[in-house]
Design an enzyme around this catalytic site. Structure first.
Site, mmCIF file in Angstrom:
data_model
loop_
_atom_site.group_PDB
_atom_site.id
_atom_site.type_symbol
_atom_site.label_atom_id
_atom_site.label_comp_id
_atom_site.label_asym_id
_atom_site.label_seq_id
_atom_site.Cartn_x
_atom_site.Cartn_y
_atom_site.Cartn_z
ATOM 1 N N LYS A 10 0.845 -1.208 0.000
ATOM 2 C CA LYS A 10 0.000 0.000 0.000
ATOM 3 C C LYS A 10 0.876 1.252 0.000
ATOM 4 O O LYS A 10 0.635 2.205 -0.734
ATOM 5 C CB LYS A 10 -0.929 -0.005 1.231
ATOM 6 C CG LYS A 10 -2.079 -0.984 1.100
ATOM 7 C CD LYS A 10 -2.812 -1.211 2.415
ATOM 8 C CE LYS A 10 -3.849 -2.313 2.239
ATOM 9 N NZ LYS A 10 -4.429 -2.783 3.504
ATOM 10 N N ASP A 70 -11.238 2.823 4.525
ATOM 11 C CA ASP A 70 -11.576 1.397 4.486
ATOM 12 C C ASP A 70 -13.095 1.194 4.472
ATOM 13 O O ASP A 70 -13.578 0.106 4.145
ATOM 14 C CB ASP A 70 -11.004 0.703 5.738
ATOM 15 C CG ASP A 70 -9.816 -0.181 5.422
ATOM 16 O OD1 ASP A 70 -9.600 -0.480 4.233
ATOM 17 O OD2 ASP A 70 -9.112 -0.577 6.376
ATOM 18 N N GLN A 77 -4.356 -1.588 9.823
ATOM 19 C CA GLN A 77 -4.314 -2.903 9.175
ATOM 20 C C GLN A 77 -4.907 -3.981 10.088
ATOM 21 O O GLN A 77 -4.576 -4.076 11.263
ATOM 22 C CB GLN A 77 -2.855 -3.245 8.809
ATOM 23 C CG GLN A 77 -2.708 -4.532 8.040
ATOM 24 C CD GLN A 77 -3.379 -4.495 6.661
ATOM 25 O OE1 GLN A 77 -3.249 -3.536 5.917
ATOM 26 N NE2 GLN A 77 -4.121 -5.547 6.337
#
Ligand code: NDP
Length: 292
Positions: free
Chosen positions: A51, A118, A95
């Site tokens: 990422k 997200d 994460q």
């Protein structure tokens, strides 16, 4: 049979992001993404690295915070609060999965919904249900929908069966497919581990989205002739012939299912590259929205 290349569509999404970033930079703003990793799970570490790299390739401002596995809930909340207040950061991602002593839901709730790229914050879950376009949709199902649109698969009036009901993939996928508009307007069935006679249900599907987490679970008997299959699964299976000792396979038994399909995504090179591309797209959107 058409092979839907996620890698190709992802390139297209990233090119759109690049144009968005250039326009924002012309206004004096660089979109910024902060990715927080707690602990040293190797798979998570690899995701975070890729990422970060993708951000840099695109010219996004990227912050990678790697915290020790001993980080407390309060310390992590403090990091999130700092990022919420940082005007250079437009997107925040913690994460998953964090170490067991961390209450992940509480961390997600602490992220400013306007920076929740997200799409896991309750505000964004509600916005998806409400079909509010200012919300952030989880990257994987958003990527699946984009694949369907780009491949010219008509979802309107189609029967879509989503296998899996997680908050990350299955549930938001079902909401996207049933929403009004392009990539939506489908009649949606959601199946899960308690579903009776799964094959009888999936054989009715024009579109199958497999998000189960079981290698090669969807077999030819699950699929009707001419169906479209989107394989979300990423599973490591032993492969002694390969250098790494494993290979990645999807939730669909590709070799036996593909010949029956009108279109299907491969693993790897299908949904995977779309997830990261949609994360970049969500970050650009967060930056654009922050400017009002
Ligand atoms: P979860 O484990 O959270 O959810 C799996 C879902 O599958 C559950 O709803 C479960 O049902 C259902 N399921 C399990 N077994 C069966 C069965 N025998 N029959 C029918 N349904 C079943 O996984 P995720 O949603 O997070 O991920 C799914 C897959 O997608 C994984 O392979 C994961 O690696 C992959 N993934 C890929 C991404 C990408 O970028 N391509 C991103 C995210 C995930 P129940 O709810 O009843 O337990």
């Amino acid at each position: 049979m058409t092979l839907i290349s996620g890698s190709q569509v992802a390139e297209k999404v990233l090119a759109e992001c690049q144009r968005g970033i250039a326009a924002l930079k012309a206004r004096g703003v660089t979109p910024g993404l902060a990715v927080v990793l707690v602990g040293d799970d190797p798979a998570s570490r690899a995701y975070v690295r890729s990422k970060d790299k993708k951000c840099r390739d695109l010219g996004l401002y990227s912050v990678k915070l790697e915290l020790p596995a001993t980080t407390t809930q309060q310390e992590l909340l403090d990091v999130v609060a700092k990022l919420n207040a940082d005007p250079a950061i437009h997107g925040i991602l913690v994460q998953s999965p964090p170490p067991k002593h961390i209450d992940e839901a509480a961390i997600v709730r602490a992220i400013d919904p306007a920076k929740d790229v997200d799409g896991f914050h309750p505000v964004n879950v509600a916005k998806l249900a409400l079909e509010d376009p200012t919300g952030f949709v989880p990257c994987t199902p958003l990527g699946c929908q984009r694949l369907l649109i780009d491949a010219g698969i008509e979802t309107k009036g189609a029967h879509a069966v989503v296998i899996g009901r997680s908050m990350i993939v299955g549930k938001p996928m079902a909401m996207l497919l049933m929403a009004k508009g392009p990539g939506g307007d489908a009649t949606v069935t959601v199946a899960h581990s308690r579903t009776r006679d799964l094959a009888a249900i999936t054989r009715e599907a024009d579109i199958i989205i497999a998000a189960i987490g079981r290698p090669s679970f969807v077999k030819a008997e699950h699929v009707k002739q001419g169906a479209v299959v989107i394989d979300v699964g990423i599973n490591r299976v032993e492969d002694l012939g390969s250098e790494k000792g494993y290979k990645l396979v999807g939730d669909v038994a590709f070799d036996e299912v593909a010949p029956k399909c009108r279109a299907i995504t491969p693993v790897p090179g299908g949904v995977g590259p779309m997830t990261i591309a949609m994360l970049m797209a969500n970050t650009v959107k967060a930056c654009q929205q922050s400017l009002g």
